[in-house]
Design a protein around this motif. Structure first.
Motif, PDB file in Angstrom:
ATOM      1  N   VAL A  72       0.864  -1.187   0.000  1.00  0.00           N
ATOM      2  CA  VAL A  72       0.000   0.000   0.000  1.00  0.00           C
ATOM      3  C   VAL A  72       0.896   1.231   0.000  1.00  0.00           C
ATOM      4  CG1 VAL A  72      -1.721   1.309   1.317  1.00  0.00           C
ATOM      5  CG2 VAL A  72      -1.832  -1.192   1.271  1.00  0.00           C
ATOM      6  N   TYR A  73       0.577   2.201  -0.855  1.00  0.00           N
ATOM      7  CA  TYR A  73       1.338   3.448  -0.905  1.00  0.00           C
ATOM      8  C   TYR A  73       0.370   4.613  -1.070  1.00  0.00           C
ATOM      9  CZ  TYR A  73       0.690   2.961  -5.952  1.00  0.00           C
ATOM     10  OH  TYR A  73       0.139   2.817  -7.196  1.00  0.00           O
ATOM     11  N   GLY A  74       0.843   5.811  -0.702  1.00  0.00           N
ATOM     12  CA  GLY A  74      -0.031   6.972  -0.822  1.00  0.00           C
ATOM     13  C   GLY A  74       0.636   8.242  -0.360  1.00  0.00           C
ATOM     14  N   GLY A  75      -0.168   9.284  -0.269  1.00  0.00           N
ATOM     15  CA  GLY A  75       0.309  10.587   0.163  1.00  0.00           C
ATOM     16  C   GLY A  75      -0.692  11.240   1.087  1.00  0.00           C
ATOM     17  N   GLU A  76      -0.196  12.182   1.886  1.00  0.00           N
ATOM     18  CA  GLU A  76      -1.040  12.840   2.884  1.00  0.00           C
ATOM     19  C   GLU A  76      -0.500  14.226   3.182  1.00  0.00           C
ATOM     20  OE1 GLU A  76      -2.236  10.493   6.446  1.00  0.00           O
ATOM     21  OE2 GLU A  76      -1.303  12.130   7.570  1.00  0.00           O
ATOM     22  N   VAL A  77      -1.397  15.150   3.474  1.00  0.00           N
ATOM     23  CA  VAL A  77      -1.014  16.446   4.037  1.00  0.00           C
ATOM     24  C   VAL A  77      -1.601  16.500   5.444  1.00  0.00           C
ATOM     25  CG1 VAL A  77      -0.762  17.679   1.855  1.00  0.00           C
ATOM     26  CG2 VAL A  77      -2.980  17.634   2.970  1.00  0.00           C
ATOM     27  N   ALA A  78      -0.817  17.026   6.383  1.00  0.00           N
ATOM     28  CA  ALA A  78      -1.259  17.080   7.776  1.00  0.00           C
ATOM     29  C   ALA A  78      -0.820  18.398   8.391  1.00  0.00           C
ATOM     30  CB  ALA A  78      -0.681  15.915   8.569  1.00  0.00           C
ATOM     31  N   LEU A  79      -1.660  18.958   9.233  1.00  0.00           N
ATOM     32  CA  LEU A  79      -1.354  20.185   9.960  1.00  0.00           C
ATOM     33  C   LEU A  79      -1.608  19.933  11.434  1.00  0.00           C
ATOM     34  CD1 LEU A  79      -0.606  23.206   9.942  1.00  0.00           C
ATOM     35  CD2 LEU A  79      -3.035  23.705   9.581  1.00  0.00           C
ATOM     36  N   ASP A 102       3.049  19.002   7.386  1.00  0.00           N
ATOM     37  CA  ASP A 102       3.760  17.892   6.761  1.00  0.00           C
ATOM     38  C   ASP A 102       3.114  17.505   5.440  1.00  0.00           C
ATOM     39  OD1 ASP A 102       5.568  17.213   9.041  1.00  0.00           O
ATOM     40  OD2 ASP A 102       3.689  16.675  10.032  1.00  0.00           O
ATOM     41  N   ILE A 103       3.935  17.231   4.453  1.00  0.00           N
ATOM     42  CA  ILE A 103       3.520  16.553   3.228  1.00  0.00           C
ATOM     43  C   ILE A 103       4.201  15.193   3.286  1.00  0.00           C
ATOM     44  CG2 ILE A 103       3.543  16.542   0.707  1.00  0.00           C
ATOM     45  CD1 ILE A 103       3.775  19.615   0.838  1.00  0.00           C
ATOM     46  N   LYS A 104       3.392  14.128   3.388  1.00  0.00           N
ATOM     47  CA  LYS A 104       3.925  12.796   3.665  1.00  0.00           C
ATOM     48  C   LYS A 104       3.756  11.854   2.481  1.00  0.00           C
ATOM     49  CE  LYS A 104       2.213  13.052   8.430  1.00  0.00           C
ATOM     50  NZ  LYS A 104       1.312  12.389   9.386  1.00  0.00           N
ATOM     51  N   GLY A 105       4.757  11.022   2.295  1.00  0.00           N
ATOM     52  CA  GLY A 105       4.644   9.852   1.439  1.00  0.00           C
ATOM     53  C   GLY A 105       4.640   8.645   2.349  1.00  0.00           C
ATOM     54  N   ILE A 106       3.731   7.697   2.094  1.00  0.00           N
ATOM     55  CA  ILE A 106       3.667   6.505   2.938  1.00  0.00           C
ATOM     56  C   ILE A 106       3.778   5.257   2.067  1.00  0.00           C
ATOM     57  CG2 ILE A 106       2.275   7.646   4.710  1.00  0.00           C
ATOM     58  CD1 ILE A 106      -0.104   5.935   3.666  1.00  0.00           C
ATOM     59  N   VAL A 124       7.385  21.667   7.603  1.00  0.00           N
ATOM     60  CA  VAL A 124       7.635  23.061   7.950  1.00  0.00           C
ATOM     61  C   VAL A 124       7.118  23.292   9.366  1.00  0.00           C
ATOM     62  CG1 VAL A 124       7.096  25.475   7.436  1.00  0.00           C
ATOM     63  CG2 VAL A 124       7.418  23.855   5.559  1.00  0.00           C
ATOM     64  N   ALA A 125       7.958  23.900  10.218  1.00  0.00           N
ATOM     65  CA  ALA A 125       7.538  24.316  11.555  1.00  0.00           C
ATOM     66  C   ALA A 125       7.453  25.834  11.555  1.00  0.00           C
ATOM     67  CB  ALA A 125       8.525  23.838  12.612  1.00  0.00           C
ATOM     68  N   GLY A 126       6.317  26.362  11.946  1.00  0.00           N
ATOM     69  CA  GLY A 126       6.125  27.804  11.964  1.00  0.00           C
ATOM     70  C   GLY A 126       5.888  28.312  13.364  1.00  0.00           C
ATOM     71  N   GLY A 127       6.281  29.548  13.592  1.00  0.00           N
ATOM     72  CA  GLY A 127       6.089  30.166  14.891  1.00  0.00           C
ATOM     73  C   GLY A 127       6.799  31.494  14.953  1.00  0.00           C
ATOM     74  N   THR A 128       7.348  31.809  16.112  1.00  0.00           N
ATOM     75  CA  THR A 128       8.047  33.078  16.299  1.00  0.00           C
ATOM     76  C   THR A 128       9.368  32.840  17.019  1.00  0.00           C
ATOM     77  OG1 THR A 128       6.916  33.460  18.398  1.00  0.00           O
ATOM     78  CG2 THR A 128       5.927  34.455  16.431  1.00  0.00           C
ATOM     79  N   TYR A 129      10.318  33.763  16.828  1.00  0.00           N
ATOM     80  CA  TYR A 129      11.532  33.767  17.632  1.00  0.00           C
ATOM     81  C   TYR A 129      11.744  35.179  18.142  1.00  0.00           C
ATOM     82  CZ  TYR A 129      13.988  35.575  13.480  1.00  0.00           C
ATOM     83  OH  TYR A 129      14.368  36.323  12.399  1.00  0.00           O
TER      84      TYR A 129
END
Length: 189
Positions: A72-79, A102-106, A124-129
């Motif tokens: 089984v193979y596929g792709g996913e976007v997750a936040l 995340d943009i994932k390949g499984i 990608v990790a987003g935030g502030t510094y």
């Protein structure tokens, strides 16, 4: 003495006769878990290293899979959104990670109603510094997961994903690591 044909017939009767779960098609769902090993290094004239406490992570995902029989193979976007960090580092020069995209390949192996799979992500990790500047560190992640089909439309799963991310800025580089363990529920179309 048993012959090979009789032995093969006896073994065949022990095999399950129910159909394997169908992992084909799109799915959508939500997740909750923990973000750990959140660490940030600032490589500039004055090297700084910040470690953050474990945080609750919650989010959503959308993906699709192709079931090719034994593979089984596929792709996913997750936040995933991370709960606020109460450590002093987040307010004294360190980066505060607010979300991870995340943009994932499984790719995995179906095991009856279960699916064991490996994950490769672009993240990608987003935030502030410094409490006022935007931060967007990107890189790759590796992980593994296991899913279980409750019925034709609903499945549950668990995933572990470890990310190594960085962002260049005028004075140097931000290196961010973030690991997540999430428990997920999905509706499969």
């Amino acid at each position: 003495m048993l012959n090979v044909k009789s032995l093969a017939l006896a073994c065949a009767t022990l095999l399950p006769t129910t159909a394997l779960a169908d992992w084909n098609g799109p799915y959508v769902g939500g997740s909750v878990g923990s973000a750990s090993n959140i660490e940030q290094e600032i490589n500039n004239d004055a090297f700084l290293d910040y470690e953050f406490q474990d945080r609750t992570a919650f989010g959503g995902f959308l993906g699709t899979r192709t079931d090719a029989g034994n593979f089984v193979y596929g792709g996913e976007v997750a936040l995933e959104f991370l709960a606020d960090d109460d450590t002093d580092d987040a307010n004294s020069g360190g980066a505060d990670v607010d979300y991870i995209f995340d943009i994932k390949g499984i790719a995995g192996v179906p095991l009856g109603d279960a699916l064991a799979y490996a994950i490769l992500s672009v993240s990608v990790a987003g935030g502030t510094y410094d409490a006022v500047n935007d931060m967007s560190a990107s890189g790759i992640g590796f992980g593994a997961g296991a899913a279980y089909k409750l019925n034709d439309n609903f499945s549950i799963s668990g995933e572990y994903l470890s990310r190594s991310l960085s962002e260049e800025f005028e004075e140097g580089t931000y290196d961010v690591t973030a690991d997540t363990i999430t428990f997920r529920a999905a509706y499969n179309y």
